[in-house]
Design an enzyme around this catalytic site. Structure first.
Site, short mmCIF file in Angstrom:
data_model
loop_
_atom_site.label_atom_id
_atom_site.label_comp_id
_atom_site.label_asym_id
_atom_site.label_seq_id
_atom_site.Cartn_x
_atom_site.Cartn_y
_atom_site.Cartn_z
N GLN A 181 0.82 -1.22 0.00
CA GLN A 181 0.00 0.00 0.00
C GLN A 181 0.85 1.26 0.00
OE1 GLN A 181 -3.18 0.19 -0.52
NE2 GLN A 181 -3.78 -1.95 -0.28
N ALA A 202 1.94 -4.67 -8.42
CA ALA A 202 1.75 -3.71 -9.52
C ALA A 202 0.35 -3.09 -9.56
CB ALA A 202 2.03 -4.40 -10.85
N CYS A 324 -9.92 -7.92 0.51
CA CYS A 324 -9.41 -9.29 0.62
C CYS A 324 -10.14 -10.07 1.70
CB CYS A 324 -7.91 -9.28 0.91
SG CYS A 324 -6.99 -8.50 -0.40
N1 PLP Z 1 -0.50 -6.75 1.13
C1 PLP Z 1 -1.34 -5.72 1.25
C2 PLP Z 1 -1.10 -4.72 2.33
C3 PLP Z 1 -2.43 -5.58 0.39
O1 PLP Z 1 -3.27 -4.55 0.54
C4 PLP Z 1 -2.63 -6.56 -0.62
C5 PLP Z 1 -3.80 -6.50 -1.52
O2 PLP Z 1 -4.85 -6.02 -1.17
C6 PLP Z 1 -1.70 -7.61 -0.72
C7 PLP Z 1 -0.65 -7.68 0.17
C8 PLP Z 1 -1.84 -8.67 -1.77
O3 PLP Z 1 -1.37 -8.21 -3.01
P1 PLP Z 1 -1.83 -8.91 -4.37
O4 PLP Z 1 -3.26 -8.52 -4.60
O5 PLP Z 1 -0.90 -8.37 -5.40
O6 PLP Z 1 -1.66 -10.38 -4.18
#
Ligand code: PLP
Length: 378
Positions: A181, A202, A324
């Site tokens: 972030q 990305a 998530c």
């Molecule tokens: N770490 C943080 C703080 C995130 O906000 C996110 C995605 O929301 C991730 C890791 C995971 O990244 P990615 O979506 O590229 O797997």
């Protein structure tokens, strides 16, 4: 209806520069970067160029950058790979209780394998106390993982001070930060220089989904979690996603000056907060001095999903807590001590350089009519 996208911490629109670069690789420079012929060399050049761009952006050397499928994989590689490489030194791992699930679930997996995981609890603003890091770290600690900025409320963590704690306690611990972030929003050079491992993705910076990277400081040993193939020094084998990686590089090159960008978003965030404070029933959950790109609020009495869909009907896209953690009670809002009413009604607004004050006006007007309509229908 105008589309107002305020869910930029979940993902961002792909910028023109990245989209064009991806298209160029898909249709013209489509060779396998490992192929020895010209088509392969062309693709390899693009991958290596992106590696240089990312390395320069965070003040690293290109051979310290390894491309992955995104933040989730980089976090798994950092936590599980570091633990596997250093388990003979000790079995203690320190993480914050408000990490992204890709760190927390990796830590949980290690716990099941016999590692001793310490979960640090934040204060009311979501910040991990430096004293707690010092207390938790010992000679058997092999990894400390603390995110740079929290994805739900934007709290900035004292990542640069972990090194001091590790030295003070004569700990062999490696330091990892999930900077997903923070990339493109903070100058990561100083933070990068104080850690051993750093995760980026990305699609949070107007690049494509499905690629990210991990910075591994020269000399630091971790064990791969994917096997087979010679690519990327076997740390992350498999044919590089050259299209996505080149798009990631283009998205980094297209970033505005970090300070200028931060200023623009801080002004937008201030304006949004001011307008929201005038609306009855709206509470701000993000702390004052957090990353301005994220603003977490609660609209008391109205469930997050209900408000999210009301706003969507007005062309406004926000998130309920974190994208998530669909439908699950936020572990971050619980950890900072909010009551269930505030947690159940939390909305995350997250900005990008493409937002403007008019977007905020539309959001606030829609929130007000949402409160009036939804409260009446209860
Ligand atoms: N770490 C943080 C703080 C995130 O906000 C996110 C995605 O929301 C991730 C890791 C995971 O990244 P990615 O979506 O590229 O797997």
């Amino acid at each position: 209806m105008r589309e107002i996208y305020l869910d930029n911490s979940a993902t961002t629109v792909t910028c023109k520069e990245a989209a064009e670069k991806i298209s160029e690789l898909l249709t013209e420079k489509y060779g396998n970067p490992s192929s020895l012929h010209a088509k392969g060399l062309q693709a390899e050049y693009e991958v290596e160029n992106a590696r240089k761009v990312l390395a320069a952006h965070i003040g690293a050397s290109p051979d310290e950058i390894f491309f992955t499928s995104g933040g989730t994989e980089s976090n798994n590689l950092a936590v599980i790979g570091a633990a596997a490489a250093h388990k003979r030194t000790g079995k203690r791992i320190v993480v914050s209780a408000i990490e992204h699930s890709s760190v927390l679930e990796s830590a949980k997996y290690l716990e099941e394998q016999g590692f001793d995981v310490v979960y640090l609890q934040p204060d009311g603003s979501g910040r991990i106390r430096e004293e707690d890091i010092i207390d938790a770290v010992d000679e058997k600690t092999i990894l400390v993982s603390l995110m740079t900025a929290n994805n739900e409320i934007g709290t900035l963590q004292p990542v640069s001070s972990i090194r001091r704690a590790v030295k003070l306690k004569k700990s062999p611990a490696l330091i990892h930060t999930d900077a997903v972030q923070a990339l493109g929003k903070l100058d990561l050079k100083q933070i990068r220089s104080s850690v051993d491992l750093l995760t980026v993705s990305a699609h949070k910076i107007h690049g494509p989904k499905g690629t990210g990277a991990i910075y591994i400081k020269k000399g630091i040993r971790i064990i791969p979690i994917i096997h087979g193939g010679e690519q990327q020094k076997r740390i992350r084998p498999g044919t590089e996603a050259s299209e996505l990686i080149a798009g990631f590089g283009a998205a980094i090159s297209a970033l505005p000056d970090i300070r200028e960008g931060h200023k623009q978003i801080a002004e937008l965030n201030d304006y949004c907060k001011q307008r929201l404070k005038a609306i009855n029933g709206v509470y701000i959950n993000s702390p004052e001095d957090c990353l301005p790109y994220i603003l977490n609020i609660s609209v008391c009495g109205i469930r997050s999903e209900t408000m999210l869909h009301f706003l969507e009907a007005h062309g406004i896209y926000v998130s309920s807590g974190s994208a998530c953690a669909k439908g699950k009670k936020s572990h971050v809002l619980s950890a900072i001590g909010l009551d269930n009413k505030r947690i159940d009604s939390a909305i995350r607004i997250s900005f990008s350089r493409y937002n403007c004050a008019e977007d905020i006006d539309c959001l606030c007007a829609a929130l007000e009519s949402g409160i009036a309509a939804l409260a009446k229908s209860k």
